[in-house]
Write an enzyme that holds these catalytic residues in place. Structure first.
Site, PDB file in Angstrom:
ATOM      1  N   LEU A  86       0.816  -1.213   0.000  1.00 40.07           N
ATOM      2  CA  LEU A  86       0.000   0.000   0.000  1.00 40.07           C
ATOM      3  C   LEU A  86       0.849   1.262   0.000  1.00 40.07           C
ATOM      4  CD1 LEU A  86      -2.766  -0.948   2.600  1.00 40.07           C
ATOM      5  CD2 LEU A  86      -2.866  -1.073   0.107  1.00 40.07           C
TER       6      LEU A  86
ATOM      7  N   GLY B 228       7.130   4.380   3.845  1.00 42.65           N
ATOM      8  CA  GLY B 228       7.526   5.632   4.474  1.00 42.65           C
ATOM      9  C   GLY B 228       8.787   5.472   5.283  1.00 42.65           C
TER      10      GLY B 228
ATOM     11  N   MET C 280       9.158   4.935   8.472  1.00 44.46           N
ATOM     12  CA  MET C 280       9.109   3.920   9.511  1.00 44.46           C
ATOM     13  C   MET C 280       9.158   2.504   8.950  1.00 44.46           C
ATOM     14  SD  MET C 280       6.275   5.550  12.104  1.00 44.46           S
ATOM     15  CE  MET C 280       6.385   4.150  13.223  1.00 44.46           C
ATOM     16  N   GLY C 281       8.646   2.330   7.758  1.00 42.86           N
ATOM     17  CA  GLY C 281       8.597   0.990   7.193  1.00 42.86           C
ATOM     18  C   GLY C 281       7.649   0.920   6.019  1.00 42.86           C
TER      19      GLY C 281
ATOM     20  N   ASP D 157       0.026  15.071  13.972  1.00 44.01           N
ATOM     21  CA  ASP D 157       0.459  15.054  12.564  1.00 44.01           C
ATOM     22  C   ASP D 157      -0.750  14.961  11.638  1.00 44.01           C
ATOM     23  OD1 ASP D 157       2.355  15.208  10.567  1.00 44.01           O
ATOM     24  OD2 ASP D 157       2.638  13.036  10.441  1.00 44.01           O
TER      25      ASP D 157
END
Length: 496
Positions: free
Chosen positions: A234, A237, A239-240, A350
């Site tokens: 999907l 980013g 972080m992963g 955020d």
């Protein structure tokens, strides 16, 4: 000859001549050009000789005013009785308003393609194979009506639509998989992290069972995490990676898998565990509910409810500012989500368009990666600002204490983007941009953007203020946006 005169001839005169030369633009016949001054529309240049002041004005787009023909890539669609047909469509159109074609939608070609595919699919969904093969005129008429209804505001005039419908041979029908429709979707490049959301430049329609924002698994991608079978990517980013996963019971989840180098950092694991806790506390119908998680796993992962739909960022990039009816439902939905988040003592920190998913049921807030409880100990470094530039409240930039009011500032900026008042052109103040907002939202947004956190309304107060101007009922999404959402929801085919 005097030195000053030499300088004038050698240096100044060429500069003057170059400047004068750049003021003259010749626009070819059957073309137009848009002139912007400091990022705002100024005028439209018609064919012929035109003058533009350099350094102040610039040409934004050149638009071809001749008739164009767009051949939509062949679509393979499934009828009500599970038979497959091929449809070829050609749309003949012409730009009638260069300004609307430039600003009405990011890409009118892409918008026409998406509208054509979604309309055709809705029309044929209720037909059996015999009716579909004998209803070419109805399919064409429905498509033409949908195009006429929406392309006018994009500055486009549709001249005619040609449609050809053919049934696939029986041996191909029998060999075609029955799990999903073999529709043709536009797949964005480099999707951002999210829950069914993606950003990036669109690519041509491809013949694939993938929906927008889904990338096929690569060789180095895992095939299973925990008890979930991974089927697509999907997004990716810092972080992963976020995968589309399937539970043993065939339920779809968005599964965030943390990068191995971050997983080795004990501090990061604590932060990830805090994200899981924050998302689990919130839940509800305006956020993505946590389904499963393993912060101590190798790698750590988090599975949330999969919400099919584009991000608000993607919608605004492709379709431009939202109409007031849509803006109202978006504002109420996000405010309601913030009310629930804040009631659990959580600050999202955020909130931005890429963290808002536009689904059929309404807007959803995702990504609690940097959320924190008001009574928790921070895990971030001193003088380190986390969040997204342009949506950070003033107190987040100065290092002051963060409260729920920070989310309300971001909420105001999200609505500014959705209404077309942001991002701000160079040299324009926020106050002047707020004058572009619809009157029913101007007061609420202005209060949310107050520099003093104590003067901003709470999410509950925002809901009360917006409920006084509740618009008429009906589909909250305009047809082009509904088309984008529909493309994320390919209907499954029942087993024969």
């Amino acid at each position: 000859m005097e030195p000053v005169l030499i300088v004038l001839i050698v240096v100044v005169l060429p500069l003057v001549m170059t400047t004068l030369f750049k003021t003259v633009y010749i626009i070819r016949e059957a073309n137009a050009a848009i002139v912007e001054r400091f990022g705002r529309y100024t005028r439209t240049l018609n064919p012929g000789l035109n003058f533009v002041i350099p350094l102040i004005d610039r040409l934004r787009f050149r638009v071809d005013l001749r008739e164009q023909v767009m051949a939509v890539p062949q679509q393979q669609v499934v009828t009500q009785d599970n038979r497959h047909i091929d449809i070829d469509i050609a749309v003949f159109y012409q730009v009638s308003d260069a300004r609307a074609a430039t600003y009405g939608v990011t890409s009118y070609v892409q918008a026409i393609e998406q509208l054509t595919i979604a309309t055709m699919r809705r029309t044929i969904d209720g037909m059996d194979i015999e009716r579909a093969l004998t209803s070419r005129e109805q399919i064409t008429a429905d498509l033409r009506a949908a195009l006429d209804r929406d392309t006018a505001r994009w500055g486009i005039r549709v001249h005619r639509v040609e449609c050809k419908v053919d049934a696939l041979p029986t041996y191909i029908q029998d060999s075609t998989p029955k799990q999903v429709r073999a529709d043709h979707f536009r797949v964005p490049v480099a999707p951002a992290h999210g829950n069914g959301a993606a950003t990036g430049s669109p690519q041509p329609l491809v013949r694939s069972g993938m929906v927008p924002g889904h990338r096929p698994l690569r060789q180095d991608d895992p095939r299973r995490i925990g008890r979930y079978r991974l089927t697509a990517v999907l997004g990716q980013g810092g972080m992963g990676t976020v995968y589309l996963g399937q539970s043993p019971g065939q339920r779809m989840v968005a599964l965030k898998v943390i990068r191995s180098e971050l997983a080795e950092d004990s501090t990061f694991r604590k932060r990830f565990a805090r994200e899981i806790e924050a998302a689990s506390l919130v839940g509800g119908f305006h956020t993505a509910s946590v389904v499963d998680a393993d912060p101590l796993g190798d790698p750590p992962w988090l599975a949330t409810e999969y919400i099919p739909g584009p991000s608000l960022h993607e919608v605004l990039s492709q379709q431009g500012a939202l109409p007031p009816r849509t803006l109202h439902t978006l504002a109420v939905g996000v405010a309601e989500a913030l009310e629930r988040i804040h009631a659990r003592g959580i600050v999202h920190r955020d909130l931005k368009p890429s963290n808002v998913i536009i689904s059929s049921a309404g807007p959803r807030i995702i990504d609690f990666g940097i959320a924190r409880a008001l009574d928790s100990t921070g895990l971030t470094s001193t003088n380190y600002v986390i969040g997204t530039q342009g949506f950070l409240a003033p107190e987040q930039l100065t290092g002051a204490s963060i409260t729920h009011a920070a989310d309300l500032y971001a909420f105001g900026m999200v609505l500014c983007h959705a209404a077309g008042a942001a991002p701000l052109p160079v040299g324009e103040s926020l106050e002047s941009a707020l004058s572009l907002l619809p009157s029913r939202f101007a007061g609420v947004i202005t209060r949310c953007l107050d520099h003093d956190p104590s003067h901003r309304p709470t999410a509950t107060e925002v809901l009360e203020l917006l409920s006084r101007n509740d618009p008429s009922t009906g589909d909250w999404l305009p047809l082009p946006v509904r088309t984008m959402v529909d493309l994320y929801n390919p209907p499954a085919i029942s087993a024969p």
